[in-house]
Design a protein around this motif. Structure first.
Motif, PDB file in Angstrom:
ATOM      1  N   ASP A 210      14.255   9.653   1.637  1.00 51.91           N
ATOM      2  CA  ASP A 210      13.778  10.756   2.478  1.00 51.91           C
ATOM      3  C   ASP A 210      14.479  10.795   3.868  1.00 51.91           C
ATOM      4  O   ASP A 210      14.397  11.561   4.876  1.00 51.91           O
ATOM      5  CB  ASP A 210      12.265  10.390   3.089  1.00 51.91           C
ATOM      6  N   GLY A 211      15.266   9.671   4.281  1.00 50.11           N
ATOM      7  CA  GLY A 211      16.213   9.684   5.426  1.00 50.11           C
ATOM      8  C   GLY A 211      15.227   9.455   6.429  1.00 50.11           C
ATOM      9  O   GLY A 211      15.655   9.746   7.737  1.00 50.11           O
ATOM     10  N   ILE A 212      14.059   8.661   6.231  1.00 50.12           N
ATOM     11  CA  ILE A 212      12.945   8.353   7.416  1.00 50.12           C
ATOM     12  C   ILE A 212      12.529   6.978   7.212  1.00 50.12           C
ATOM     13  O   ILE A 212      12.488   6.286   6.068  1.00 50.12           O
ATOM     14  CB  ILE A 212      11.555   9.067   7.170  1.00 50.12           C
ATOM     15  N   THR A 213      12.648   6.234   8.260  1.00 48.45           N
ATOM     16  CA  THR A 213      12.244   4.670   8.222  1.00 48.45           C
ATOM     17  C   THR A 213      10.704   4.635   8.193  1.00 48.45           C
ATOM     18  O   THR A 213       9.904   4.949   9.013  1.00 48.45           O
ATOM     19  CB  THR A 213      12.709   4.002   9.295  1.00 48.45           C
ATOM     20  N   TYR A 214      10.361   4.155   6.974  1.00 50.93           N
ATOM     21  CA  TYR A 214       8.748   3.965   6.564  1.00 50.93           C
ATOM     22  C   TYR A 214       8.429   2.660   7.015  1.00 50.93           C
ATOM     23  O   TYR A 214       9.408   1.678   6.752  1.00 50.93           O
ATOM     24  CB  TYR A 214       8.437   4.374   5.376  1.00 50.93           C
ATOM     25  N   THR A 215       7.264   2.470   7.497  1.00 51.69           N
ATOM     26  CA  THR A 215       6.550   1.177   7.724  1.00 51.69           C
ATOM     27  C   THR A 215       5.349   1.181   6.929  1.00 51.69           C
ATOM     28  O   THR A 215       4.220   1.844   7.426  1.00 51.69           O
ATOM     29  CB  THR A 215       6.314   0.721   9.135  1.00 51.69           C
ATOM     30  N   ILE A 216       5.069   0.233   5.955  1.00 49.58           N
ATOM     31  CA  ILE A 216       3.795   0.216   5.144  1.00 49.58           C
ATOM     32  C   ILE A 216       2.968  -0.703   6.200  1.00 49.58           C
ATOM     33  O   ILE A 216       2.978  -1.810   6.297  1.00 49.58           O
ATOM     34  CB  ILE A 216       4.033  -0.149   3.874  1.00 49.58           C
ATOM     35  N   ASP A 217       1.895  -0.268   6.605  1.00 47.63           N
ATOM     36  CA  ASP A 217       0.770  -0.846   7.401  1.00 47.63           C
ATOM     37  C   ASP A 217      -0.317  -1.517   6.280  1.00 47.63           C
ATOM     38  O   ASP A 217      -0.343  -1.239   4.986  1.00 47.63           O
ATOM     39  CB  ASP A 217       0.000  -0.040   8.265  1.00 47.63           C
ATOM     40  N   LYS A 218      -0.994  -2.399   7.024  1.00 49.77           N
ATOM     41  CA  LYS A 218      -2.161  -2.944   6.428  1.00 49.77           C
ATOM     42  C   LYS A 218      -3.646  -2.606   6.919  1.00 49.77           C
ATOM     43  O   LYS A 218      -3.550  -2.318   8.105  1.00 49.77           O
ATOM     44  CB  LYS A 218      -2.016  -4.494   6.148  1.00 49.77           C
ATOM     45  N   ASP A 219      -4.761  -2.567   5.978  1.00 49.91           N
ATOM     46  CA  ASP A 219      -5.999  -2.552   6.320  1.00 49.91           C
ATOM     47  C   ASP A 219      -6.547  -3.771   7.089  1.00 49.91           C
ATOM     48  O   ASP A 219      -5.795  -4.807   7.008  1.00 49.91           O
ATOM     49  CB  ASP A 219      -6.613  -1.749   5.276  1.00 49.91           C
ATOM     50  N   ASP A 220      -7.544  -3.711   7.414  1.00 49.69           N
ATOM     51  CA  ASP A 220      -8.202  -4.826   8.140  1.00 49.69           C
ATOM     52  C   ASP A 220      -8.292  -5.861   6.968  1.00 49.69           C
ATOM     53  O   ASP A 220      -8.687  -7.025   7.522  1.00 49.69           O
ATOM     54  CB  ASP A 220      -9.842  -4.500   8.462  1.00 49.69           C
ATOM     55  N   ASP A 221      -8.396  -5.718   5.762  1.00 49.82           N
ATOM     56  CA  ASP A 221      -8.530  -6.819   4.830  1.00 49.82           C
ATOM     57  C   ASP A 221      -7.252  -7.510   4.593  1.00 49.82           C
ATOM     58  O   ASP A 221      -7.127  -8.408   3.686  1.00 49.82           O
ATOM     59  CB  ASP A 221      -9.147  -6.346   3.438  1.00 49.82           C
ATOM     60  N   GLY A 222      -5.995  -6.982   4.956  1.00 50.35           N
ATOM     61  CA  GLY A 222      -4.898  -7.501   4.723  1.00 50.35           C
ATOM     62  C   GLY A 222      -4.002  -6.714   3.790  1.00 50.35           C
ATOM     63  O   GLY A 222      -3.045  -6.986   3.290  1.00 50.35           O
ATOM     64  N   ASN A 223      -4.639  -5.851   3.074  1.00 53.85           N
ATOM     65  CA  ASN A 223      -4.206  -5.063   1.767  1.00 53.85           C
ATOM     66  C   ASN A 223      -3.169  -3.836   2.294  1.00 53.85           C
ATOM     67  O   ASN A 223      -3.553  -3.054   3.359  1.00 53.85           O
ATOM     68  CB  ASN A 223      -5.193  -4.254   0.954  1.00 53.85           C
ATOM     69  N   PRO A 224      -2.234  -3.793   1.716  1.00 52.90           N
ATOM     70  CA  PRO A 224      -1.103  -2.644   2.111  1.00 52.90           C
ATOM     71  C   PRO A 224      -1.508  -1.135   1.859  1.00 52.90           C
ATOM     72  O   PRO A 224      -2.454  -0.855   1.060  1.00 52.90           O
ATOM     73  CB  PRO A 224       0.236  -2.824   1.332  1.00 52.90           C
ATOM     74  N   ILE A 225      -1.302  -0.319   2.992  1.00 51.13           N
ATOM     75  CA  ILE A 225      -1.792   0.941   2.706  1.00 51.13           C
ATOM     76  C   ILE A 225      -0.478   1.839   2.367  1.00 51.13           C
ATOM     77  O   ILE A 225       0.388   2.233   3.044  1.00 51.13           O
ATOM     78  CB  ILE A 225      -2.311   1.771   4.045  1.00 51.13           C
TER      79      ILE A 225
END
Length: 311
Positions: A19-34
């Motif tokens: 995609d040519g975009i720098t993605y960052t996968i965040d985490k929810d309150d339980d520490g699971n990746p979104i």
């Protein structure tokens, strides 16, 4: 089933690349990746996207030419990325169809071809060198033994030093694993009455052993090099272990000085006696062997002389 964290990192790198975009996968309150990518977006991924990503990882470009070489990663790394991406594909268990463009793009001929090309370069020596573990060399092993002696003797921890030297020397002689040494029972160390300068040892806990017949009794020979002689190390360890109990008894009775002297004397006696007996039997065996060889040589010379006289 939740995807392993390293797999999520691979997906993040892959989507950022196509995609040519720098993605960052965040985490929810339980520490699971979104996962920010919808199923519809993942269905748009094609076999060429996977192949371009793998080419970029290995060659540094999505469209390598004959003048480019895979110097950035090896085929095993590409296979790992391919496997990680496959876990996020909506049609994970379907083989990729080149006509309908439906299925799992990581299971396409284009993706597999990239890995095959990189493997070919590795065989030809034009790929990235392997970082796999190699066997320890002789000089390196001697340096480890010397460092062990210097480190623990300078800290007056002779018992630990003797234990480590025993483990290392036996492991070297038997080409064993370190966990084999940790589980080696003293009951498996036996005296060899046929050849008193050797010992019987049986490895019983190796990970690759499935039946008892696969773990035969092995013969441990002595060495004339005092730095690596395993039989002497076993003797020192045995005497040191017995002297440790003497030290504890001496401490409980208030005889700290006597206990220390007993410990040191037992260590010296064990080391010297074991090495002396071992060298004696080796010398005896060599001498008897030389005498037998000389006798046979004289017998052969006598036969040759008798044949020459008959002529």
């Amino acid at each position: 089933m939740a995807a392993p964290k390293p797999y999520i990192k691979v997906l993040e790198q892959f989507m950022s690349f196509i995609d040519g975009i720098t993605y960052t996968i965040d985490k929810d309150d339980d520490g699971n990746p979104i996962i920010p990518f919808t199923q519809a977006r993942l269905l748009e991924i094609t076999d060429q996207d996977i192949a371009s990503y793998l080419n970029n990882k290995a060659f540094g470009t999505a469209t390598p030419t004959v003048n480019d070489y895979p110097i950035y990663c090896r085929s095993d790394t590409l296979f790992y990325h391919k496997k990680a991406l496959s876990m996020f594909m909506p049609r994970q268990y379907m083989t990729w169809d080149d006509v309908t463009k439906i299925g799992n793009p990581t299971k396409s001929r284009a993706a597999n071809k990239v890995i095959e090309v990189v493997k070919k370069h590795e065989v030809q020596g034009t790929g990235k060198p392997s970082n796999a573990r190699r066997a320890v060399e002789w000089d390196e092993f001697k340096n480890v033994l010397a460092a062990t002696r210097e480190f623990y003797s300078s800290r007056h921890r002779e018992e630990v030093m003797i234990l480590l030297l025993t483990i290392l020397t036996i492991q070297w002689q038997f080409i064993g694993r370190i966990d084999d040494m940790m589980r080696l029972a003293t009951s498996t160390v036996l005296f060899n009455s046929d050849h008193p300068f050797t010992l019987y040892i049986k490895m019983c806990w190796s990970k690759n052993i499935r039946t008892e017949r696969d773990s035969p009794t092995q013969i441990l020979f002595a060495s004339m090099d005092p730095a690596i002689i395993a039989t002497s190390a076993i003797g020192r360890r045995s005497f040191s272990s017995s002297s440790s109990s003497s030290v504890e008894v001496a401490k409980s009775s208030g005889g700290g000085g006597a206990g220390f002297f007993s410990r040191v004397s037992s260590f010296l006696v064990g080391a010297g006696l074991t090495a002396l007996v071992t060298e004696f039997y080796i010398f005896k065996e060599v001498r008897e062997g030389n005498v037998e060889l000389l006798r046979r040589h004289k017998e052969i010379e006598g036969r040759i002389a008798a044949l020459e006289k008959k002529k």
